[in-house]
Design an enzyme around this catalytic site. Structure first.
Site, PDB file in Angstrom:
ATOM      1  N   ASN A   1      -6.723  -4.867   5.588  1.00  0.00           N
ATOM      2  CA  ASN A   1      -7.175  -4.084   6.742  1.00  0.00           C
ATOM      3  C   ASN A   1      -7.811  -4.927   7.847  1.00  0.00           C
ATOM      4  O   ASN A   1      -8.702  -4.461   8.561  1.00  0.00           O
ATOM      5  CB  ASN A   1      -8.144  -2.980   6.288  1.00  0.00           C
TER       6      ASN A   1
ATOM      7  N   ASP B   1      -3.686  -5.050   0.797  1.00  0.00           N
ATOM      8  CA  ASP B   1      -3.987  -4.518   2.121  1.00  0.00           C
ATOM      9  C   ASP B   1      -5.441  -4.858   2.422  1.00  0.00           C
ATOM     10  O   ASP B   1      -6.356  -4.248   1.870  1.00  0.00           O
ATOM     11  CB  ASP B   1      -3.760  -3.003   2.117  1.00  0.00           C
TER      12      ASP B   1
ATOM     13  N   TYR C   1      -7.627  -3.839  -2.203  1.00  0.00           N
ATOM     14  CA  TYR C   1      -7.535  -2.884  -1.100  1.00  0.00           C
ATOM     15  C   TYR C   1      -8.875  -2.855  -0.382  1.00  0.00           C
ATOM     16  O   TYR C   1      -9.839  -2.260  -0.862  1.00  0.00           O
ATOM     17  CB  TYR C   1      -7.167  -1.500  -1.634  1.00  0.00           C
TER      18      TYR C   1
ATOM     19  N   GLU D   1      -4.003   1.719  -2.745  1.00  0.00           N
ATOM     20  CA  GLU D   1      -4.144   3.137  -2.394  1.00  0.00           C
ATOM     21  C   GLU D   1      -3.243   3.994  -3.291  1.00  0.00           C
ATOM     22  O   GLU D   1      -2.488   4.848  -2.822  1.00  0.00           O
ATOM     23  CB  GLU D   1      -3.849   3.371  -0.912  1.00  0.00           C
TER      24      GLU D   1
ATOM     25  N   ASN E   1       0.874  -1.164   0.000  1.00  0.00           N
ATOM     26  CA  ASN E   1       0.000   0.000   0.000  1.00  0.00           C
ATOM     27  C   ASN E   1       0.916   1.220   0.000  1.00  0.00           C
ATOM     28  O   ASN E   1       1.656   1.454   0.961  1.00  0.00           O
ATOM     29  CB  ASN E   1      -0.899  -0.008   1.243  1.00  0.00           C
TER      30      ASN E   1
ATOM     31  N   ASP F   1       3.148   4.334   5.031  1.00  0.00           N
ATOM     32  CA  ASP F   1       2.916   3.811   6.376  1.00  0.00           C
ATOM     33  C   ASP F   1       2.890   2.282   6.375  1.00  0.00           C
ATOM     34  O   ASP F   1       2.868   1.662   7.437  1.00  0.00           O
ATOM     35  CB  ASP F   1       1.635   4.382   6.994  1.00  0.00           C
ATOM     36  N   HIS F   2       2.911   1.666   5.192  1.00  0.00           N
ATOM     37  CA  HIS F   2       3.051   0.221   5.039  1.00  0.00           C
ATOM     38  C   HIS F   2       4.464  -0.101   4.563  1.00  0.00           C
ATOM     39  O   HIS F   2       5.140   0.740   3.957  1.00  0.00           O
ATOM     40  CB  HIS F   2       2.070  -0.323   3.997  1.00  0.00           C
TER      41      HIS F   2
END
EC number: 3.1.11.2
Length: 316
Positions: free
Chosen positions: A205, A203, A163, A75, A47, A305-306
């Protein structure tokens, strides 16, 4: 220099990971030296939290060093033209003689600009691509793309970049997430029937088990670790017949995590979540080796952030 956290050493903090990469000059702080075996197909997923921002922060250096054959992005948050331009810049940065021929780029842009977006980049052209899980399902907008590749023995490999919604308990966002996971549970068995090998990357989540979240006790009532979300993963890795590749190779150890909040000291303390997956049909999973989480060496070197999840597959 990024730290290459292997799943074999996942119980250790990142600064003590085994099999650390060879140091690169300071001019190339995002590069990782991990030569790909000649017989392997290297497949990665990440991501990017916005492809343009990731490119500015050093993603191109990472990609130039990783010898990736297929890359799933989530993303993306960019138009197809912008994505193609950034990928061309990546190829130029790698020193390619003909940048336009280096990557085949296929994406699914979200209708809402600046949100979601998934893509698959590959060195080899796919024989077919598809977007969306089904008809009239707005929850999958910009969140699902499939690409079919013919591999060495003539069989078909289907790669998916997905995603899933982040969700938020008590809001429509959580409703969208639950419907999306339901669509996945219906579609994954169908996908396995139509293709010889399937690899779902992305991702999602959701942390499947307590091993996937550092602070799991504090998140049992939060989106990402709800029992009803995790039940879908019991199905994915149960009746649907898929294998959690990274977990199967790691064994029952904590992490390694693939996402850390930008807030506070989450990254420095490795207070992360393992929410990025390689989900494979069984025969393909049996060909997977050398899983790595390309975690940045420190907070300042993060370009998302990943962290990328990279696995080699010994395809026929």
């Amino acid at each position: 220099m990024p730290v290459r956290c292997s799943y074999a050493s996942s119980q250790h903090p990142p600064d003590t990971c085994e099999g650390e990469p060879v140091s690169e000059p300071d001019d190339f702080p995002h590069r990782i030296v991990d030569p790909k075996p000649a017989e392997a197909t290297r497949i990665a997923s990440v991501n990017v939290n916005g492809i343009r921002a990731a490119a500015r922060k050093g993603m191109g250096e990472w990609l130039a060093s990783r010898e990736v054959d297929i890359l799933a992005l989530q993303e993306v948050r960019a138009t197809p033209d912008v994505l193609s331009k950034v990928v061309t810049e990546f190829a130029e940065q790698a020193g390619a003689e003909d940048p336009d021929s280096q990557w085949h780029v296929h994406d699914h842009e979200a209708a809402h600009k600046g949100r979601a977006g998934v893509a698959i980049l590959s060195r080899k052209a796919p024989v077919e691509t598809r977007t969306r899980i089904g008809d009239d399902r707005p929850e999958d907008d910009g969140r699902w793309i499939e690409a079919d590749y013919e591999i060495g023995d003539g069989s078909l490999l289907t790669v998916v970049s997905v995603y899933a919604h982040s969700g938020e308990v008590g809001t429509p966002r959580q409703d969208h997430k639950m419907r999306f996971l339901q669509y996945m549970s219906e579609h994954l068995p169908q996908l396995a029937q139509r293709s010889d090998h399937v690899l779902v990357l992305g991702d999602l989540n959701v942390g499947h088990t307590k091993l996937d979240i550092k602070n799991w006790k504090g998140n049992v009532k939060n989106s990402g670790f709800l029992p009803e979300e995790r039940a879908f993963f019991d199905t994915f890795f149960g009746d649907a017949g898929y294998v959690d590749v990274a977990r199967s190779l790691a064994g029952e150890v904590d992490g390694p995590y693939t996402w850390w909040s930008y807030r506070g000291k989450a990254f420095d303390n490795d207070t992360g979540w393992r929410i990025d997956y390689h989900m494979a049909t069984p025969e393909l999973a049996g060909r997977a080796v050398n899983p790595q989480v390309d975690r940045a060496a420190d907070y300042s070197m993060r370009w998302s952030d990943h962290a990328p999840l990279v696995v080699d597959y010994n395809l026929p």
